[in-house]
Motif scaffolding. Structure first.
Motif, mmCIF file in Angstrom:
data_model
loop_
_atom_site.group_PDB
_atom_site.id
_atom_site.type_symbol
_atom_site.label_atom_id
_atom_site.label_comp_id
_atom_site.label_asym_id
_atom_site.label_seq_id
_atom_site.Cartn_x
_atom_site.Cartn_y
_atom_site.Cartn_z
ATOM 1 N N GLY B 108 1.166 -1.491 0.310
ATOM 2 C CA GLY B 108 0.273 0.248 -0.361
ATOM 3 C C GLY B 108 1.179 1.383 -0.061
ATOM 4 O O GLY B 108 1.757 0.804 0.386
ATOM 5 N N THR B 109 0.577 1.913 -0.405
ATOM 6 C CA THR B 109 1.025 3.293 -0.836
ATOM 7 C C THR B 109 -0.141 4.553 -0.475
ATOM 8 O O THR B 109 -1.109 4.426 -0.603
ATOM 9 N N ARG B 110 -0.247 5.434 0.910
ATOM 10 C CA ARG B 110 -0.793 6.307 1.149
ATOM 11 C C ARG B 110 -0.240 7.541 0.250
ATOM 12 O O ARG B 110 1.145 8.554 0.635
ATOM 13 N N LEU B 111 -1.138 8.197 0.112
ATOM 14 C CA LEU B 111 -1.307 9.410 -0.755
ATOM 15 C C LEU B 111 -1.912 10.420 -0.089
ATOM 16 O O LEU B 111 -3.728 10.428 -0.016
ATOM 17 N N THR B 112 -1.693 11.270 0.282
ATOM 18 C CA THR B 112 -1.877 12.654 0.160
ATOM 19 C C THR B 112 -2.211 14.102 -0.523
ATOM 20 O O THR B 112 -0.961 14.210 -0.594
ATOM 21 N N ILE B 113 -3.295 14.614 -0.573
ATOM 22 C CA ILE B 113 -3.581 15.770 -1.935
ATOM 23 C C ILE B 113 -3.384 16.936 -0.723
ATOM 24 O O ILE B 113 -4.465 16.747 -0.319
ATOM 25 N N ASN B 114 -2.792 17.781 -0.833
ATOM 26 C CA ASN B 114 -2.985 18.923 -0.349
ATOM 27 C C ASN B 114 -3.023 20.331 -1.311
ATOM 28 O O ASN B 114 -2.848 20.445 -2.420
ATOM 29 N N PRO B 115 -4.369 20.805 -0.508
ATOM 30 C CA PRO B 115 -4.924 22.264 -1.798
ATOM 31 C C PRO B 115 -3.986 23.276 -1.788
ATOM 32 O O PRO B 115 -2.954 23.531 -1.386
#
Lengths: 116, 115
Positions: B108-115
């Motif tokens: 698994g790869t945790r992806l976080t997208i910031n605005p």
């Protein structure tokens, strides 16, 4: 179609106790799978049913684990004499059967087990 | 045995950035390949799949191409959104007869997208 459901969503138990989880697959799906997911890892296959027959078991499934699907509908996974190493998310998935494939496995939300 | 190796996470990007999450596999035969996504508080959902070499799976702006020569199935998206924040799992199907298949997942790869 309400999807795959699992009960309970969370279970906290003391070491040495027995626990049982339930999975209700999508109604027309003949195949049902159990997986285990530990923190930071991907799910690992435990066992698989086609209708009421348990056709495959992983070596991960020790003799403390037993799974049933008595009428080819819902399934239960029991863990006897729980150990702290059993703490994990237990996932259930179901898929249809037929010619061709592979058929998508639809996952439930999981049961998170914590053994203290 | 069959296995899947994914790019280490976590991955943090800004909105509208280009995304690649690498996935390579080891398998005998010709497995099908999948990307599953797990949004916070939800179960695993199939994002896309490919069943044979050179197939391209696509969904919701995500794409992945089954590359047999490099044993890879990298996930790409041209412009990510905050709503893409989730954990992404690469998986292959391991057939054990009777047409049934177990899935073998990467970590698994945790992806976080910031605005």
């Amino acid at each position: 179609d309400t999807g795959v459901s699992q009960d309970p969503r969370h279970k906290i138990t003391k070491r040495g106790q027995n626990v049982t989880f339930r999975c209700d697959p999508i109604s027309e799906h003949n195949r049902l799978y159990w997986y285990r997911q530990t923190l930071g890892q991907g799910p690992e296959f435990l066992t698989y049913f086609q209708n009421e027959a348990q056709l495959e078991k992983s070596r991960l499934l020790s003799d403390r684990f037993s799974a049933e699907r008595p009428k080819g509908s819902f399934s239960t996974l029991e863990i006897q004499r729980t150990e702290q190493g059993d703490s994990a998310m237990y996932l259930c998935a179901s898929s249809p059967i037929g010619a061709g494939g592979p058929y998508e496995q639809y996952f439930g939300p999981g049961t998170r087990l914590t053994v203290t | 045995g069959n296995s899947v190796t994914q790019m280490e996470g976590p991955v943090t990007l800004s909105e509208e950035a280009f995304l690649t999450i690498n996935c390579t596999y080891t398998a005998t035969g010709y497995p099908s390949l999948f990307w599953y996504v797990q949004y916070p508080g939800e179960g695993l959902q199939l994002l896309l799949k490919a069943t044979k070499a050179d197939d391209k799976g696509s969904n919701k702006g995500f794409e992945a191409t089954y590359r047999k020569e490099t044993t890879s199935f990298h996930l790409e998206k041209g412009s990510v959104q905050v709503s893409d924040s989730a954990v992404y799992f690469c998986a292959l199907s391991d057939t054990f007869g009777r047409g049934a298949q177990k899935l073998v997942f990467g970590q698994g790869t945790r992806l976080t997208i910031n605005p």
